[in-house]
Design a protein around this motif. Sequence first.
Motif, PDB file in Angstrom:
ATOM      1  N   PHE A  50      -6.136   1.572  -4.266  1.00 44.51           N
ATOM      2  CA  PHE A  50      -4.700   1.813  -4.223  1.00 44.51           C
ATOM      3  C   PHE A  50      -4.186   1.824  -2.784  1.00 44.51           C
ATOM      4  O   PHE A  50      -3.192   1.168  -2.454  1.00 44.51           O
ATOM      5  N   THR A  51      -4.872   2.560  -1.918  1.00 51.28           N
ATOM      6  CA  THR A  51      -4.452   2.643  -0.516  1.00 51.28           C
ATOM      7  C   THR A  51      -4.555   1.286   0.163  1.00 51.28           C
ATOM      8  O   THR A  51      -3.681   0.902   0.944  1.00 51.28           O
ATOM      9  N   ARG A  52      -5.610   0.538  -0.135  1.00 54.78           N
ATOM     10  CA  ARG A  52      -5.780  -0.790   0.457  1.00 54.78           C
ATOM     11  C   ARG A  52      -4.603  -1.687   0.093  1.00 54.78           C
ATOM     12  O   ARG A  52      -4.059  -2.399   0.939  1.00 54.78           O
ATOM     13  N   LEU A  53      -4.202  -1.666  -1.185  1.00 51.03           N
ATOM     14  CA  LEU A  53      -3.078  -2.496  -1.622  1.00 51.03           C
ATOM     15  C   LEU A  53      -1.771  -2.061  -0.965  1.00 51.03           C
ATOM     16  O   LEU A  53      -0.978  -2.894  -0.522  1.00 51.03           O
ATOM     17  N   LEU A  54      -1.559  -0.753  -0.897  1.00 54.84           N
ATOM     18  CA  LEU A  54      -0.350  -0.226  -0.267  1.00 54.84           C
ATOM     19  C   LEU A  54      -0.310  -0.592   1.223  1.00 54.84           C
ATOM     20  O   LEU A  54       0.709  -1.080   1.728  1.00 54.84           O
ATOM     21  N   MET A  55      -1.432  -0.394   1.910  1.00 53.42           N
ATOM     22  CA  MET A  55      -1.476  -0.695   3.342  1.00 53.42           C
ATOM     23  C   MET A  55      -1.373  -2.200   3.606  1.00 53.42           C
ATOM     24  O   MET A  55      -0.809  -2.618   4.606  1.00 53.42           O
ATOM     25  N   ARG A  56      -1.893  -3.007   2.688  1.00 55.75           N
ATOM     26  CA  ARG A  56      -1.755  -4.463   2.820  1.00 55.75           C
ATOM     27  C   ARG A  56      -0.280  -4.855   2.756  1.00 55.75           C
ATOM     28  O   ARG A  56       0.192  -5.684   3.534  1.00 55.75           O
ATOM     29  N   ARG A  57       0.424  -4.233   1.838  1.00 56.12           N
ATOM     30  CA  ARG A  57       1.859  -4.501   1.710  1.00 56.12           C
ATOM     31  C   ARG A  57       2.594  -4.076   2.982  1.00 56.12           C
ATOM     32  O   ARG A  57       3.416  -4.821   3.521  1.00 56.12           O
ATOM     33  N   LEU A  58       2.285  -2.866   3.477  1.00 55.46           N
ATOM     34  CA  LEU A  58       2.920  -2.391   4.703  1.00 55.46           C
ATOM     35  C   LEU A  58       2.501  -3.232   5.908  1.00 55.46           C
ATOM     36  O   LEU A  58       3.318  -3.548   6.766  1.00 55.46           O
TER      37      LEU A  58
END
Length: 181
Positions: A137-145
Amino acid sequence: MTRVLVAYGSSEGQTAAVAERIGEILETEGCDATLVHLQHPPSPLEPAVYDGVVVGASVHAGSHQRYVESFVRSHRETLNRRPTAFVSVSLSAASDDAERRGTADELLDGFLEKTDWDPDGTLSVAGALKYSEYGLFTRLLMRRLGGKERGDTDTSRDYEYTDWEAVESFTREFATLVDGD
């Protein structure tokens, strides 16, 4: 020998790396540096026994670690009576956009206002994208950011944005301040 406490909070490890580098630089400047991760501090931890204190914290979801804020509030009288510095680590500080970098400065100022602390020096420094350490989840969120900010979206590697020269210069200046006190 001048004793300096380097107390910090770190979630993914970049602030810990910054704190370690600060400690190394202080040592080369003739100080005895003690590093303490404030999530699990030794008991008792008395900043009053140190000649100076550097506090570091990272920004996540718009705020610094609560346990760092709690430490500063608990010891603000001591901190306000000796040479101190605050280092705020965030991805916003890495932005090419002046408004986003301004957000990093606002978060730093907000921390100081909330804690009623007036350090002698402050540094807002860029952090890192550590995709290899994030959960899904964090990886996907940080990828977006990361895509919005720098375009660094390859999750198979990590990205470090910290300006180590700025950290070094800031720390050397602080060592002079502590030594001159």
